[in-house]
Design a protein around this motif. Structure first.
Motif, PDB file in Angstrom:
ATOM      1  N   ALA A 125       6.073   3.941  12.318  1.00 35.96           N
ATOM      2  CA  ALA A 125       4.682   3.842  12.611  1.00 35.96           C
ATOM      3  C   ALA A 125       4.525   3.055  14.017  1.00 35.96           C
ATOM      4  CB  ALA A 125       4.367   2.653  11.496  1.00 35.96           C
ATOM      5  N   LYS A 126       5.381   2.323  14.593  1.00 37.73           N
ATOM      6  CA  LYS A 126       5.396   2.148  15.823  1.00 37.73           C
ATOM      7  C   LYS A 126       5.382   3.208  16.789  1.00 37.73           C
ATOM      8  CE  LYS A 126       8.739   0.463  18.544  1.00 37.73           C
ATOM      9  NZ  LYS A 126       9.846   0.129  18.915  1.00 37.73           N
ATOM     10  N   HIS A 127       5.951   4.131  16.684  1.00 35.59           N
ATOM     11  CA  HIS A 127       5.830   5.127  17.428  1.00 35.59           C
ATOM     12  C   HIS A 127       4.563   6.199  17.033  1.00 35.59           C
ATOM     13  CE1 HIS A 127       9.296   4.572  20.190  1.00 35.59           C
ATOM     14  NE2 HIS A 127       9.830   4.166  19.175  1.00 35.59           N
ATOM     15  N   GLY A 128       3.707   5.775  16.319  1.00 36.20           N
ATOM     16  CA  GLY A 128       2.885   6.669  15.997  1.00 36.20           C
ATOM     17  C   GLY A 128       2.463   7.346  14.909  1.00 36.20           C
ATOM     18  N   VAL A 129       3.607   7.411  14.175  1.00 29.88           N
ATOM     19  CA  VAL A 129       3.459   8.198  12.937  1.00 29.88           C
ATOM     20  C   VAL A 129       2.596   7.447  11.749  1.00 29.88           C
ATOM     21  CG1 VAL A 129       4.581   8.867  10.733  1.00 29.88           C
ATOM     22  CG2 VAL A 129       5.603   8.945  12.949  1.00 29.88           C
ATOM     23  N   ARG A 130       1.678   8.388  11.419  1.00 34.50           N
ATOM     24  CA  ARG A 130       0.605   7.834  10.358  1.00 34.50           C
ATOM     25  C   ARG A 130       0.853   7.885   9.061  1.00 34.50           C
ATOM     26  NH1 ARG A 130      -3.451  12.296  11.926  1.00 34.50           N
ATOM     27  NH2 ARG A 130      -1.518  13.356  12.096  1.00 34.50           N
ATOM     28  N   TRP A 149       3.844   4.315  -8.923  1.00 33.52           N
ATOM     29  CA  TRP A 149       5.087   4.321 -10.034  1.00 33.52           C
ATOM     30  C   TRP A 149       6.285   5.211  -8.947  1.00 33.52           C
ATOM     31  CZ3 TRP A 149       6.157   9.650 -10.579  1.00 33.52           C
ATOM     32  CH2 TRP A 149       4.936  10.491 -10.390  1.00 33.52           C
ATOM     33  N   GLY A 150       7.531   4.929  -9.314  1.00 35.41           N
ATOM     34  CA  GLY A 150       8.713   5.861  -8.972  1.00 35.41           C
ATOM     35  C   GLY A 150       9.173   5.469  -7.673  1.00 35.41           C
ATOM     36  N   GLY A 151       8.942   4.358  -7.043  1.00 41.55           N
ATOM     37  CA  GLY A 151       9.529   3.805  -5.673  1.00 41.55           C
ATOM     38  C   GLY A 151       9.238   4.895  -4.732  1.00 41.55           C
ATOM     39  N   MET A 152       8.024   5.569  -4.413  1.00 41.89           N
ATOM     40  CA  MET A 152       7.777   6.648  -3.405  1.00 41.89           C
ATOM     41  C   MET A 152       6.580   6.371  -3.109  1.00 41.89           C
ATOM     42  SD  MET A 152       9.202  10.446  -3.269  1.00 41.89           S
ATOM     43  CE  MET A 152       7.887  11.170  -4.143  1.00 41.89           C
ATOM     44  N   SER A 153       5.997   5.178  -2.449  1.00 44.09           N
ATOM     45  CA  SER A 153       4.658   5.191  -2.304  1.00 44.09           C
ATOM     46  C   SER A 153       4.254   5.389  -0.987  1.00 44.09           C
ATOM     47  CB  SER A 153       4.314   3.628  -2.737  1.00 44.09           C
ATOM     48  OG  SER A 153       4.713   3.098  -3.878  1.00 44.09           O
ATOM     49  N   LEU A 154       4.823   5.701  -0.118  1.00 44.51           N
ATOM     50  CA  LEU A 154       4.577   6.132   1.056  1.00 44.51           C
ATOM     51  C   LEU A 154       4.666   7.621   1.648  1.00 44.51           C
ATOM     52  CD1 LEU A 154       6.041   3.782   3.813  1.00 44.51           C
ATOM     53  CD2 LEU A 154       3.720   3.762   3.276  1.00 44.51           C
ATOM     54  N   LYS A 155       3.455   8.110   2.192  1.00 50.87           N
ATOM     55  CA  LYS A 155       3.299   9.298   2.848  1.00 50.87           C
ATOM     56  C   LYS A 155       2.888   9.633   3.954  1.00 50.87           C
ATOM     57  CE  LYS A 155      -0.964  11.222   1.131  1.00 50.87           C
ATOM     58  NZ  LYS A 155      -1.429  11.733   2.541  1.00 50.87           N
ATOM     59  N   THR A 156       3.118  10.649   4.954  1.00 50.60           N
ATOM     60  CA  THR A 156       2.445  10.649   6.212  1.00 50.60           C
ATOM     61  C   THR A 156       1.192  11.300   6.003  1.00 50.60           C
ATOM     62  OG1 THR A 156       3.642  12.623   6.489  1.00 50.60           O
ATOM     63  CG2 THR A 156       4.568  10.677   7.398  1.00 50.60           C
TER      64      THR A 156
END
Length: 522
Positions: A125-130, A149-156
């Protein structure tokens, strides 16, 4: 961009331009390496490797929504008030890694993945990944609240397409040079076995690039039908390729040949999922991309061409089953199956995977009509058994509901609504989310096995990702990350941990390669 010059010494040469490769290049550049180069054998309009075709999901340990909201761009103050997100602790991640791999995962590699997952996504994120919270894929709105649910809450943002765009922008800012249509052919070593060069094809001519270190990030062999048949087994040459057609195992083969790299991991295993049977066979589609995924099976059932169910669709949350159910489909007659729902579940299917523009739907006002259409046009061999299977399933669901009383159906948790009860039990259960399929019109979608990436790779030092030779020592100047790194995944994997692995070990490799440079080279 300047031409590749064989007289220059490249500080860090990264072979492969996906998430792992760019993470390594960005890490090397920020760690002090001045001449960082990424090469990729694909043309520029195929940039991004398999990462481009993903949904952009990153699995990371976190303490709750407050831990992730500062790095996402799609949560306002009002939305934040209606989010339910339980912590996903390192201990949870550890249990999932061990459970998904039947305890075979390399403990040091997987612990590094777990321990650095949170810090690494924040580094990206610091390098600009949104980043965004994955409302569309990892949350259901139940009683007015978003339940993750399922422990996978982040995406780009914009999935893999957005991830690669952001990586490319970060690399440019740091002065990393990227060359496409430049395949690596072989490694060159000195008398002591250290890697000192890479022979590539550049502008149609074989060229020796002199290097201080090389990071291999060129993907697995999932796009190579010969290697799939050789290592995964008969019939795997017929699997559909989900991603890039350029991941053909070249770098694995020349690393084993040129430096006697030690092989590690599950060479007969892979990530393969439920995939649209009408998709291209030998590569992904750059426009439709991950939308060919068909992951709505927990809301319905899957039936093979002989009319039988063959997996417990509700045995676990989708994040823990989708990477192995492709293999189950591959093992069915003709390598295909049908996902089936009724009006109870159809409104819950994700539009990006099941909207009319991206999937061919088969409808029937009755189960018999649906079965007949599937038999006439879609290779269903036994429509009678198809209907009988659904009726038997429904009767088992009714019996369970009668015993459970008013227990609520909830797709955001393992709700325990199944086909099993004291009055009736199916030989193959559906363990959760068992809705009756009795409210027409009914819908079916034809699916096949889509292979994502292979699990076999090279042995590495977990701390630095330095490649280990078959003799047991590190190959000086050579590192390995991404799909090429062997030992993490066996048989299955926790969803989203592939991209996280690429970033965690890419970051480690880039830092190690830069630190290995002598002061005179910096």
């Amino acid at each position: 961009m300047p031409s590749l010059n064989s007289s220059d010494i490249i500080d860090v040469l990264v072979v492969g331009g996906g998430n792992a490769g760019f993470s390594a290049a960005i890490s090397a550049a920020e760690s002090g390496a001045k001449r960082v180069v990424v090469i990729d054998k694909c043309p520029k309009d195929w940039a991004g490797g398999n990462s481009y075709f993903t949904a952009g999901a990153f699995r990371t340990a976190y303490t709750g929504a407050r831990d992730l909201i500062p790095i996402v761009n799609n949560v306002d103050s009002e939305t934040a008030k209606i989010i339910d997100m339980e912590p996903y602790t390192p201990q949870d991640f550890r249990k999932d890694m061990d459970r998904m791999t039947s305890g075979r995962t390399d403990p040091a590699l997987s612990q590094a993945l777990i321990d650095e997952s949170n810090a690494t996504v924040k580094w990206l994120a610091k390098h600009g990944v949104r980043f965004q919270l994955s409302f569309n894929r990892q949350a259901y709105k139940v009683d007015g609240r978003y339940k993750f649910w399922g422990g996978m809450s982040l995406k780009t943002e914009d999935g893999g397409k957005g991830l690669i765009q952001d990586h490319q922008a970060a690399a440019r800012k740091l002065g990393v040079r990227v060359y496409y249509s430049t395949p690596a052919k072989r490694l060159v070593t000195n008398n002591y076995g250290a890697v000192t060069g890479v022979v590539v094809t550049y502008e149609g001519v074989e060229t020796l690039l002199r290097v201080s270190s090389v990071i291999l990030a060129a993907g697995g062999f999932e796009a190579n039908p010969r290697m799939r048949s050789q290592f995964l087994g008969p019939g795997w040459d017929l699997a559909h390729v989900r991603g890039t057609p350029f991941n053909t195992g070249d770098a694995l083969e020349f690393a084993i040949r040129d430096v006697n790299a030690k092989q590690a991991g599950n060479w007969s295993g892979c990530h393969s999922t439920c995939w649209d049977a009408n998709s291209p066979t030998d590569s992904g589609d750059r426009v439709i991309s991950n939308e060919f995924t068909k992951s709505g099976y927990p809301l319905g059932i899957m039936i093979n061409t002989e009319g039988h169910r063959f997996v417990d669709e509700g045995i676990d949350m989708r994040n823990y089953t989708y990477a192995k159910f492709g293999r189950a489909i591959r093992e069915q007659p003709d390598g295909i199956a049908f996902q089936v729902w009724d009006q109870h579940a159809i409104p819950w299917l994700r539009s990006e995977e099941y909207r009319d523009e991206v999937v061919r739907k088969v409808w029937g006002s009755t189960l018999k009509e649906l079965a007949q259409k599937l038999a006439t046009d879609h290779n269903l061999a036994d429509p009678y058994t198809f209907v009988q299977t659904i009726q038997d399933y429904n009767n088992a669901v009714y019996a369970n509901r009668k015993e459970k009383g008013n227990q609520k159906w909830d797709p955001s948790v393992k709700d325990g609504l199944s086909t099993q009860s004291s009055a009736r039990r199916l030989p193959l259960a559906k363990s959760n989310w068992a809705l009756p399929i009795d409210q027409g019109p009914f819908m079916a979608v034809k699916v096949c096995c889509g292979i994502t990436f292979t699990f076999g790779g090279l042995a590495v030092n977990p701390d630095t990702t330095a490649v280990i030779s078959s003799a047991g020592h590190e190959v000086e100047g050579l590192y390995c990350v991404g799909e090429m790194l062997g030992g993490l995944f066996y048989g299955n994997y926790p969803g989203g941990s592939g991209l996280t692995s690429g970033a965690v070990f890419g970051r480690r490799a880039g830092r190690a390669a830069a630190l290995a440079l002598s002061p005179a080279k910096l």
